[in-house]
Design a protein around this motif. Sequence first.
Motif, mmCIF file in Angstrom:
data_model
loop_
_atom_site.group_PDB
_atom_site.id
_atom_site.type_symbol
_atom_site.label_atom_id
_atom_site.label_comp_id
_atom_site.label_asym_id
_atom_site.label_seq_id
_atom_site.Cartn_x
_atom_site.Cartn_y
_atom_site.Cartn_z
ATOM 1 N N THR A 25 -15.386 -2.483 22.079
ATOM 2 C CA THR A 25 -16.239 -1.314 22.287
ATOM 3 C C THR A 25 -16.425 -0.561 20.985
ATOM 4 O OG1 THR A 25 -15.333 -1.097 24.509
ATOM 5 C CG2 THR A 25 -16.508 0.793 23.644
ATOM 6 N N VAL A 38 -17.245 3.010 19.750
ATOM 7 C CA VAL A 38 -17.183 4.359 20.318
ATOM 8 C C VAL A 38 -17.983 5.302 19.425
ATOM 9 C CG1 VAL A 38 -15.677 6.285 20.938
ATOM 10 C CG2 VAL A 38 -14.940 3.929 21.380
ATOM 11 N N ALA A 51 -16.292 -5.190 31.631
ATOM 12 C CA ALA A 51 -16.563 -3.825 31.163
ATOM 13 C C ALA A 51 -15.307 -2.965 31.278
ATOM 14 C CB ALA A 51 -17.703 -3.206 31.968
ATOM 15 N N LEU A 78 -13.378 -0.937 28.298
ATOM 16 C CA LEU A 78 -13.067 0.491 28.392
ATOM 17 C C LEU A 78 -11.562 0.733 28.274
ATOM 18 C CD1 LEU A 78 -14.095 3.358 28.795
ATOM 19 C CD2 LEU A 78 -13.958 2.966 31.267
ATOM 20 N N ALA A 117 -10.570 0.337 24.612
ATOM 21 C CA ALA A 117 -11.060 1.471 23.811
ATOM 22 C C ALA A 117 -10.232 2.726 24.072
ATOM 23 C CB ALA A 117 -12.531 1.723 24.111
ATOM 24 N N THR A 118 -9.872 2.950 25.333
ATOM 25 C CA THR A 118 -9.066 4.125 25.676
ATOM 26 C C THR A 118 -7.668 4.006 25.090
ATOM 27 O OG1 THR A 118 -10.338 4.440 27.710
ATOM 28 C CG2 THR A 118 -8.179 5.488 27.612
ATOM 29 N N LEU A 128 -13.803 8.412 28.024
ATOM 30 C CA LEU A 128 -14.888 7.685 27.376
ATOM 31 C C LEU A 128 -15.890 7.251 28.451
ATOM 32 C CD1 LEU A 128 -12.872 5.355 24.960
ATOM 33 C CD2 LEU A 128 -14.205 7.377 24.330
ATOM 34 N N ARG A 129 -17.174 7.318 28.113
ATOM 35 C CA ARG A 129 -18.229 6.898 29.046
ATOM 36 C C ARG A 129 -18.840 5.608 28.523
ATOM 37 N NH1 ARG A 129 -23.663 7.879 28.859
ATOM 38 N NH2 ARG A 129 -23.347 9.470 27.255
ATOM 39 N N LEU A 130 -18.570 4.512 29.234
ATOM 40 C CA LEU A 130 -19.086 3.204 28.829
ATOM 41 C C LEU A 130 -20.539 3.089 29.259
ATOM 42 C CD1 LEU A 130 -17.781 0.663 27.488
ATOM 43 C CD2 LEU A 130 -17.707 -0.320 29.783
ATOM 44 N N LEU A 131 -21.400 2.727 28.323
ATOM 45 C CA LEU A 131 -22.806 2.525 28.658
ATOM 46 C C LEU A 131 -22.950 1.188 29.375
ATOM 47 C CD1 LEU A 131 -24.518 3.858 25.416
ATOM 48 C CD2 LEU A 131 -23.860 5.085 27.486
ATOM 49 N N TYR A 161 -19.428 -3.777 23.827
ATOM 50 C CA TYR A 161 -20.004 -2.675 24.590
ATOM 51 C C TYR A 161 -20.099 -1.435 23.709
ATOM 52 C CZ TYR A 161 -19.130 -5.373 28.842
ATOM 53 O OH TYR A 161 -19.146 -6.333 29.817
ATOM 54 N N ALA A 206 -19.473 2.864 23.993
ATOM 55 C CA ALA A 206 -18.971 3.996 24.777
ATOM 56 C C ALA A 206 -19.247 5.274 23.996
ATOM 57 C CB ALA A 206 -17.470 3.862 25.038
#
Length: 177
Positions: A52, A54, A88, A92, A95-96, A104-107, A131, A133
């Motif tokens: 991801t 970010v 996904a 996420l 990344a977190t 975090l908001r994953l697109l 991804y 985020a």
Amino acid sequence: MTLHADAVRALSDWEAPDAEQDLLRRDYLAHLAAHESAMWRECVPGHLTASTIVLDPAGERVLLTLHPKAGLWLQLGGHCEPHDTTLAGAALREATEESGIDGLRLLPGPVHLDRHRVWCHGGSYHLDVQYVAVAPAGARERISEESDDLRWFPLDELPERTDDVLRRLVAHARRTV
């Protein structure tokens, strides 16, 4: 649905941005069809990973990790784990964990694919599904044990110690926000 089945669904549904990415998408799907263990690092010919990029809420800065083994500034991510239920979700989670940022908001959907050689189990490939985020306003990052450093960089001022893969991923991420 298994993680393997979710990866097949995610890659089947993904509309690649160009012919090169579509060829890679089809290669990933063929790999998944040939290897039931394709989601796990033990799959020596290669295994899917999830990463991801970010971005800050304004879409002006990117959070990068200084990878201890590669010695490069890279996006966050890594191997899928047995408790992951979606690709996904794995992206996420990684990344977190690596950013220390909750919320975090994953697109939706992947933005890019990258296959690169690694030395897992004496030589293998990461079939990375990438991804984007967005961090919440006021987010404060925390360095994890998987990183030598963690820093925000303006999108137009990426550090020298990075690679073309990251630069392409940042370009794709920029177009999504």
